[in-house]
Design an enzyme around this catalytic site. Structure first.
Site, mmCIF file in Angstrom:
data_model
loop_
_atom_site.group_PDB
_atom_site.id
_atom_site.type_symbol
_atom_site.label_atom_id
_atom_site.label_comp_id
_atom_site.label_asym_id
_atom_site.label_seq_id
_atom_site.Cartn_x
_atom_site.Cartn_y
_atom_site.Cartn_z
ATOM 1 N N GLU A 1 0.820 -1.204 0.000
ATOM 2 C CA GLU A 1 0.000 0.000 0.000
ATOM 3 C C GLU A 1 0.860 1.263 0.000
ATOM 4 O O GLU A 1 0.451 2.316 -0.497
ATOM 5 C CB GLU A 1 -0.921 -0.021 1.233
ATOM 6 N N HIS A 17 7.508 -26.806 0.919
ATOM 7 C CA HIS A 17 6.817 -27.904 0.260
ATOM 8 C C HIS A 17 5.725 -27.406 -0.674
ATOM 9 O O HIS A 17 4.866 -28.177 -1.090
ATOM 10 C CB HIS A 17 6.273 -28.871 1.325
ATOM 11 N N LYS A 49 -13.067 2.079 -1.642
ATOM 12 C CA LYS A 49 -13.984 2.444 -0.552
ATOM 13 C C LYS A 49 -15.123 3.295 -1.103
ATOM 14 O O LYS A 49 -16.293 3.067 -0.801
ATOM 15 C CB LYS A 49 -13.235 3.253 0.524
#
Ligand code: PA5
Length: 473
Positions: free
Chosen positions: A299, A328, A442
């Site tokens: 960000e 893995h 937003k």
């Protein structure tokens, strides 16, 4: 608690970033470092000049909050005495720090411990608005025995305000007028709706200083209150952060761990095309540091405009991994895949507990070789082996080592990454402290759900090209 700076200093080892180890084709050369020295100097000076100003208020947190810390500790003591559950309602920077600190310092199965061993309330952080998650939370807590800490800097984030509305409604139904005693708010003193609600309802409120953005807020009440409620030594956390800041007072890149890390990342990004930053702690306790860092790095640095208004598209995509688990799954790619990433390993010298691997398979030498070693020897050997494998494959990597995971080393680690981010933002010549891309999402949400004042945004969304069915299978 007092911590020895000498014994508890975290170390940054960048050998495996350098051409001396990786070879000239893949590693950073001394000339590369010389070439960015002036830029790094400028970044250092800019960070000093901006320290405590504008959105760099977070640089003043480690040393300047005595009254707040006392209030937090007193409040936490009461919460620990009075409640069985402590729930953070928040998202992004208002959730990731509390989660990371909880995981780092507390028992890895804290909520499952008996109360006598836990010695504090059960802890949950609701950093989403998935209805199944909310329902699941309500299945395991008892609202009348819970304190909810609503955290939002802007005081308007839809997710957090939704969580608040749901919980407040339940509390009012169960507790009537006493509902307000079950909510503590952490928000801006001057902006947003939560402060208005706090004043109207009479909630106990802590303030997020204006110059502290969400992802830089772990060392203000956002992170300190949940930590104190959990019995974490918040003064130790702040002391560790202050120690790291002092190390970062050094203008000499070779002595300043955050400035050197920023310079290496800057070179890796801009000269060697490393667009991915993998963080791989070799400790379950540090697993969520990688989540916290992912927000901080992404960000802050993912921007499309320079400070002087020119178009750019910069940043590095953070990837979260866990050693040895991800050996893995992802390490195959890190070793043999593209040369597009820097891997940050985080290790610890001493795990806080250890387990000796018992015998029992003497007749099978290929299993028996493990017996007699400890699990910490095994995890450290695997870290070393992975560092070796990726280095041998020519992949840039570096290692941060904590002597042990405690409040003091955690404070250093958080500050190291925040300072590195600030320096790197300056080196990239972008504003590391805004988040227009997040605001856009937003605002679009507000528009879609009919918030007043967002009619134009709604029109904009409605006029976006419709999805074509031929592209949906
Ligand atoms: O770093 C940031 O500023 C954001 O990620 C915010 O933390 C996040 O959007 C939540 O915002 P707020 O604390 O205002 O609810």
């Amino acid at each position: 608690m007092r911590y020895s700076r000498k014994e508890m200093k975290i170390r940054v080892d960048y050998n495996n970033m350098m051409s001396a180890v990786l070879g000239r084709a893949h590693g950073i050369t001394a000339t590369d470092l010389e070439n960015v020295a002036e830029r790094a100097d400028r970044a250092f000076n800019a960070v000093v000049a901006k320290s405590g100003i504008g959105m760099m208020g977070w640089t003043k947190l480690a040393a300047g909050q005595d009254d707040v810390v006392e209030d937090i500790i007193a409040t936490a003591k009461q919460v620990r005495r009075d409640c069985e559950y402590f729930v953070v309602l928040g998202i992004g920077g208002s959730a990731l720090g509390p989660i990371a600190a909880f995981r780092a310092i507390k028992h890895l199965h804290y909520n499952d411990l008996k109360k006598s061993k836990r010695r504090g309330p059960k802890f949950y952080v609701e950093d989403n608005v998935d209805p199944e998650r909310m329902a699941a939370l309500l299945d395991v807590i008892e609202p009348e025995k819970t304190i909810f800490n609503v955290i939002t800097k802007s005081g308007s984030t839809s997710e957090t305000m939704t969580q608040y509305l749901v919980i407040n409604d339940i509390l009012k139904k169960v507790l009537g007028d006493k509902a307000k005693d079950h909510i503590i708010t952490t928000t801006s003193r001057t902006k947003g709706n939560l402060i208005k609600l706090s004043q109207k309802e009479g909630y106990k409120t802590f303030y997020i200083p204006d110059g502290v953005g969400g992802r830089f807020s772990e060392l203000c009440p956002v992170g300190l209150l949940p930590a104190a409620v959990l019995g974490i030594d918040i003064r130790g956390l702040l002391a560790g952060a202050k120690f790291m800041q002092e190390l970062c007072d050094n203008p000499n890149m070779k002595r300043n761990p955050a400035l050197m890390s920023a310079a290496l990342m800057y070179i890796a990004m801009t000269k060697y095309g490393k667009n991915i930053s993998v963080m791989m702690p070799y400790a379950d306790s540090l697993q969520y540091i990688a989540d916290w860092y992912a927000q901080l790095w992404a960000e802050s640095l993912g921007k499309n405009k320079t400070l002087d208004g020119k178009a750019c598209n910069v940043g590095q995509t953070p990837v979260k991994a866990l050693g040895v688990t991800d050996q893995h799954s992802q390490v195959q790619l890190y070793t043999e895949g593209p040369f597009d990433k820097v891997i940050t390993f985080i290790g610890v010298d001493s795990y806080r507990t250890d387990v000796t691997i018992p015998g029992g398979c003497e007749e099978i030498p290929d299993v028996n070789f493990l017996s007699g070693h400890t699990m910490s020897e095994l995890i450290k050997a695997e870290q070393k082996a992975t560092e070796y494998a990726v280095t041998k494959a020519g992949k840039m990597n570096y290692t941060i080592t904590l002597p042990v995971v405690n409040e003091f080393t955690l404070g250093q680690l958080l500050m190291l990454f925040m300072m590195e981010t600030a320096y790197c933002g300056e080196m990239l010549n972008i504003d590391a402290f805004n988040q227009p891309g997040v605001e856009e999402g937003k605002n679009a949400t507000y528009a879609l759900l009919g918030r007043g004042g967002y009619e134009e945004k709604k029109q904009e969304l409605d006029s976006a090209p419709a999805k074509q069915s031929k592209y949906i299978i």
